[in-house]
Scaffold this active site. Structure first.
Site, PDB file in Angstrom:
ATOM      1  N   GLY A 211     -23.228   9.689 -15.967  1.00  0.00           N
ATOM      2  CA  GLY A 211     -24.098  10.405 -15.276  1.00  0.00           C
ATOM      3  C   GLY A 211     -24.008  12.048 -15.595  1.00  0.00           C
ATOM      4  N   THR A 215     -24.128  14.584 -10.232  1.00  0.00           N
ATOM      5  CA  THR A 215     -24.725  13.408  -9.550  1.00  0.00           C
ATOM      6  C   THR A 215     -23.927  12.647  -8.782  1.00  0.00           C
ATOM      7  OG1 THR A 215     -24.291  12.184 -11.720  1.00  0.00           O
ATOM      8  CG2 THR A 215     -26.288  13.141 -11.432  1.00  0.00           C
ATOM      9  N   GLU A 433     -47.576  35.803 -17.287  1.00  0.00           N
ATOM     10  CA  GLU A 433     -47.360  34.882 -16.290  1.00  0.00           C
ATOM     11  C   GLU A 433     -48.685  34.209 -15.894  1.00  0.00           C
ATOM     12  OE1 GLU A 433     -44.338  33.634 -15.687  1.00  0.00           O
ATOM     13  OE2 GLU A 433     -43.334  35.102 -16.680  1.00  0.00           O
TER      14      GLU A 433
HETATM   15  P1  ADP Z   1     -19.786  14.596 -10.650  1.00  0.00           P
HETATM   16  O1  ADP Z   1     -18.392  13.979 -10.426  1.00  0.00           O
HETATM   17  O2  ADP Z   1     -20.886  13.604 -10.876  1.00  0.00           O
HETATM   18  O3  ADP Z   1     -19.983  15.856 -11.358  1.00  0.00           O
HETATM   19  P2  ADP Z   1     -19.389  15.349  -7.865  1.00  0.00           P
HETATM   20  O4  ADP Z   1     -19.154  13.895  -7.292  1.00  0.00           O
HETATM   21  O5  ADP Z   1     -18.120  16.219  -8.081  1.00  0.00           O
HETATM   22  O6  ADP Z   1     -20.348  15.088  -9.158  1.00  0.00           O
HETATM   23  O7  ADP Z   1     -20.453  15.839  -6.875  1.00  0.00           O
HETATM   24  C1  ADP Z   1     -20.071  17.396  -6.590  1.00  0.00           C
HETATM   25  C2  ADP Z   1     -20.770  17.655  -5.116  1.00  0.00           C
HETATM   26  O8  ADP Z   1     -22.028  17.317  -5.046  1.00  0.00           O
HETATM   27  C3  ADP Z   1     -20.192  16.643  -4.212  1.00  0.00           C
HETATM   28  O9  ADP Z   1     -18.968  17.010  -3.700  1.00  0.00           O
HETATM   29  C4  ADP Z   1     -21.300  16.640  -2.941  1.00  0.00           C
HETATM   30  O10 ADP Z   1     -21.168  17.574  -2.322  1.00  0.00           O
HETATM   31  C5  ADP Z   1     -22.553  16.649  -3.922  1.00  0.00           C
HETATM   32  N1  ADP Z   1     -23.184  15.346  -4.100  1.00  0.00           N
HETATM   33  C6  ADP Z   1     -23.603  14.855  -5.197  1.00  0.00           C
HETATM   34  N2  ADP Z   1     -24.444  13.711  -5.116  1.00  0.00           N
HETATM   35  C7  ADP Z   1     -24.048  13.436  -3.983  1.00  0.00           C
HETATM   36  C8  ADP Z   1     -24.708  12.310  -3.107  1.00  0.00           C
HETATM   37  N3  ADP Z   1     -25.272  11.198  -3.870  1.00  0.00           N
HETATM   38  N4  ADP Z   1     -24.666  12.220  -1.651  1.00  0.00           N
HETATM   39  C9  ADP Z   1     -24.150  13.382  -1.257  1.00  0.00           C
HETATM   40  N5  ADP Z   1     -23.588  14.463  -1.806  1.00  0.00           N
HETATM   41  C10 ADP Z   1     -23.615  14.515  -3.209  1.00  0.00           C
HETATM   42 ZN    ZN Z   2     -43.132  32.549 -20.250  1.00  0.00          ZN
END
Ligand code: ADP
Ligand code: ZN
Ligand code: MG
Length: 604
Positions: A211, A215, A433
């Protein structure tokens, strides 16, 4: 900024701090040393209140000395003469000889001098001790510095942060219902492994989470540990990559040793593509990489069926992974974590709104509608920015305007009201624009205009925002062609109205070119070239096609762009009145909203 850089920076800052600390320590030591020398030197200085050694001996022989106060190791002494009120300082080159001399005088009864020998005062002791220790200290400091610079030192201790009690559970993960349902099974394995073993089932070893960054891959991995109430041991793939051969592999070994000790538990390897990318060449870094990867494979294969250690790994580049990682018994389960859809976005916003003071006028549904394609991390960021903006604006609660401002800040950058824009630039931006907005108005597949502005933001001179209210999984060829027209509408308007073109369109052109190239080489949308993927996954695949094909691709891309540009110009010539009206409004009020924009086209 992405996570990886952040972490790296933090680490660099840490070792920089240590370096600065060491340098400051050295400077302090040096100063202390110099001060000590100066004090000692000064105390040896001769003035009218000082007796030379010969004078002192003479006074003693004349029985004119009442008392002598000496400090051990010092070359001076305080001398009280019988015929003088004030004490004098005397210089004594050799204290041992002198003390012997005085004691002799006392013993033989020639003299009744009172001789006091004080131990060295601590004040004198410290600097001189430090002075003698200085070379050693410098050596130690240098050693530490070298150690730090090579990235060794305490890093070995920091590498695995065990979060035994992850408070995160599935409740904290919004959306992703199907993914969670799939992972519930893993939670159950971790909770009651015996149940499955009894049945003869093999416990899954590894789950790969695919992902985009942000995400929620890390989040969901933590949630699994939290749900099963088992330790969560994590490490990032980039941390395995070391300057010294073999270190990456030994870290993998340590990580799994620890996991075995803590089993049942979860091992989370973030950015696994950093170690698990395809083994191709034999360059130094690659070989090191291979050792690390091999060690990982060995560890995963080496688990016995009783050990409930489940390895979760995350990547945003699945195509990069070595096929060996995906074999049965390794990461044989793969789960794609998608960017959230409308419902998912709303749920994520709700979760992150919980701890914020939101005014009743904030409409989370409408934010969710405006943020198609945004990841959970970006949505969380929008709400956080809203709180910051609301504070800056002196609001008691987060107002809708604060949230809208935050959305724009996250998408196009900060508004720069103070930047001075010349009248000529303003006119150019207004028409540019307006060009985008008017052209898209006449393109059926393009989204409605939400806002047009000529207030500079970030690097952009102005912007046109569209209402994206549906989530699309597929984009048709017609839609892509019309997207090109809308993108080139800005440049077309500049040319038409001002008969000159500017650098302001460079980003539009870049985006348009990328889309056109993908249409031809990735989506097989060119009739002349057919449905062939010319981009290929491996660099050498491109060489499957000769230069002849290269020429044809270029010509097809050019044809798509030319067609779109001509169409944009046609549309603008046809609706010149609307273009002038919109540009006029923009010049007057700098911004035009959805309603005002629609009004211009009323009755059409
Ligand atoms: P990745 O590891 O996929 O890069 P993270 O798990 O570190 O992403 O997500 C970063 C932050 O984004 C999380 O700590 C949370 O605050 C927020 N977040 C991302 N996806 C969700 C979700 N499905 N529900 C709630 N918060 C989310
Ligand atoms: Zn433009
Ligand atoms: Mg992550």
């Amino acid at each position: 900024m992405n996570n990886k850089n952040n972490q790296k920076n933090k680490k660099e800052q840490k070792s920089n701090k240590a370096l600065i600390g060491i340098i400051i320590l050295l400077v302090i030591l040096l100063i202390a040393g110099i001060v000590a020398i100066v004090i000692i030197e000064n105390s040896d200085k001769k003035d009218e209140n000082t007796l030379s050694y010969t004078e002192l001996v003479e006074e003693i022989n004349n029985k004119n000395v009442e008392k002598i106060d000496m400090t051990v190791g010092s070359t001076t002494a305080k001398v009280k003469l019988k015929d003088e009120e004030k004490e004098k300082t005397a210089l004594i080159p050799n204290t041992e000889v002198f003390v012997e001399f005085v004691q002799q005088q006392k013993l033989t009864g020639q003299n009744d001098i009172e001789l006091n020998q004080k131990p060295r005062s601590i004040l004198v002791q410290i600097p001189s001790t430090l002075l003698s220790l200085l070379p050693t200290l410098i050596m130690v400091a240098l050693f530490i510095m070298i150690f730090k610079l090579q990235g060794l030192g305490e890093k070995g201790k920091v590498y695995d942060e065990t979060e035994t009690n992850t408070k995160v559970t599935f409740k904290d993960v919004a959306g992703l219902d199907e993914e969670k349902a799939e992972l519930v099974e893993i939670v159950d394995f971790l909770k009651k492994p015996e149940k499955y073993v009894k049945m003869g089932a093999k416990i899954p070893r590894g789950v790969l989470l695919y992902g985009k960054p942000g995400t929620g891959k890390t989040l969901i991995a933590k949630a699994i540990a939290g749900e099963a109430n088992v330790p969560f041991i994590s490490m990032s793939g980039s941390e395995f990559i070391e300057m010294f051969a073999g270190l990456g592999a030994s870290r993998v070994r340590k990580l799994f040793e620890k996991a075995r000790r803590l089993a049942p538990c979860i091992v989370f390897i973030d950015e696994i593509d950093a170690i698990g990318s395809r083994r191709t060449s034999n360059s130094g870094a690659e070989t090191e990489n291979n050792q690390t990867l091999n060690q990982l494979l060995v560890e995963m294969d080496g688990f016995s069926s009783e050990e409930t250690v489940i390895v979760l790994a995350a990547t945003n580049r699945p195509e990069m992974l070595d096929k060996a990682l995906l074999r049965p018994g390794r990461f044989d389960r793969q789960i794609t974590i998608p960017t959230p859809d409308l419902k998912g976005r709303l749920e994520i916003l709700k979760i992150h709104a919980k701890d914020k003071r939101l005014s009743d006028n904030v409409n989370l549904e409408s934010i969710a509608e405006d943020t198609a394609g945004y990841t959970g991390a970006e949505l969380a960021n929008i709400l956080n920015e809203s709180a910051i903006i609301a504070t800056k604006n002196g609001h008691d609660e987060i107002e809708n305007e604060d949230v809208e401002e935050a959305v724009k800040k996250v998408t196009v950058g900060l508004e720069k009201k103070e930047r001075v824009v010349s009248e000529k630039d303003k006119k150019l931006t207004a028409y540019h624009e307006a060009g985008h907005a008017v052209v898209s108005r006449y393109l059926p597949t393009q989204a409605n205009v939400k806002e047009v502005s000529i207030i500079p933001r970030g690097v952009a001179g102005g912007y046109t925002m569209y209402k994206t209210d549906e989530d699309k999984y597929y984009i048709s060829k017609t839609e892509m062609k019309e997207k090109l027209i809308a993108l080139l509408g800005g440049r077309a308007a500049e040319k038409l109205v001002l008969d000159d073109i500017s650098t302001g369109a460079s980003n539009d052109i870049e985006v348009a070119t990328n889309i056109a190239r993908d249409m031809v080489t990735k989506y097989g949308m060119s009739d002349k070239l057919g449905p062939i993927d010319f981009q290929g996954k491996e660099p050498y695949e491109i060489q499957m096609f000769g230069e002849d094909i290269g020429d044809k691709i270029g010509l097809e891309v050019k044809a798509l762009i030319d067609e779109a540009y001509n169409r944009a110009q046609q549309l603008l010539i046809e609706h010149r009145d609307k273009l002038d009206t919109i540009a006029g409004i923009l010049l007057k009020q700098e911004k035009i909203n959805e309603k005002e924009f629609a009004e211009v086209f009323d009755g059409e």
